[in-house]
Scaffold this active site. Sequence first.
Site: not given
Ligand code: F6P
Length: 364
Positions: A118-119, A143, A185, A238, A290
């Site tokens: 991702g970014d 996302d 998410m 979220e 998700q």
């Molecule tokens: O960026 C993907 C994502 O699933 C977000 O939607 C969410 O806030 C975050 O990663 C959750 O991260 P982790 O897997 O570190 O809890």
Amino acid sequence: MSKRLKICINTGGGDAPGLNAVIEAVTMAAHHRSWEVYGIKSGYSGLLNTNEIVRLTPKVVDGIAIQGGTILGSTNKGNPFRMPVCNVAGECEERDLSDKVIENFNRLGFDALVSVGGDGSMDIAHRFAQKGIPVIGVPKAIDNDLGGTELTFGFDTATGIATEAIDRLHSTAKSHDRIMVVEVMGRDAGFIALNSGISGNADVILIPEIPFDINKVCAHLMDNELNGRKYGIVVVAEGATPVGGDVVTKGDGELGRQHVVLGGIAEYVAAEIAARTGKDTRSLVLGHLQRGGSPTTFDRLLALRFGAAAVRAIEAGKFGHMVALKSTEIALVPMEKALSADKRVDPKGDTVLTARDMDISFGD
Ligand code: F6P
């Protein structure tokens, strides 16, 4: 005869359905060119600890496109430019280990790296490209918040899971005349909430791009009640915030905003609705469900196309670029362009307007 290349691939950030499809496509496309392919384990960790590199062959990747997760492992705490290094006393500091990564990349004789992420991962890949590593980026994100591409793979699967969950909430909400608040998410982007909320016939959708007024949320739900709909579904991203408020988080996170764990806004919204309307209200968080399971056909195909396109990009020497979806075709965009602007829901865009026409409130 063209040179037989030796390439490698890594997956970084949170996992997303479709990562294995990229790995399969890159391996197969490289194999068709008689190139060698290696998988770097856990983001860049495998290039810091060279035992963590695996040979990828058609046999190894056979059929993995249908599997969720990533056979290479992933991490969102593995930025080699800011790697936390801890001593025995547990005191940690961030160090720049990027030169070590480059040294190992060159020593192992790699000709190119395919970096899938991702970014955050694209930012790291771009910095390596600037330091001379031949990199091609492949955009991943449930996302859908990465610029330069119309869609990232993983998003369709995550949205489908959210929609199915919302569909299932209707019958229980209706049976009890309840308000159900479901948190999805998306971090700072509301795409999952918006698309699943419209598709799942929600009454209210709360997204980061449109700060909400809880009084307006309640007024909409009570209007519905007066019109005979005694139950309600609220989908909240979220990262959604009340007007003038901040995101709800779980702790401070270790390395700044990117690592802050978001979560808890549904519980807050549900408590406010219950207090203001007197309605029986429940909340739930879909969380990592998700990200789990097999990618949809759309995500699988997009990921396979991205993977094969990344190999063609290496062949064409288009380093420093990211593969991207433009309309219905796969294109190449310079990484800095992809990183120049985060992708967010357009509050004036047709999807938001569609929701408004369907009498869905954004609490604004
Ligand atoms: O960026 C993907 C994502 O699933 C977000 O939607 C969410 O806030 C975050 O990663 C959750 O991260 P982790 O897997 O570190 O809890």
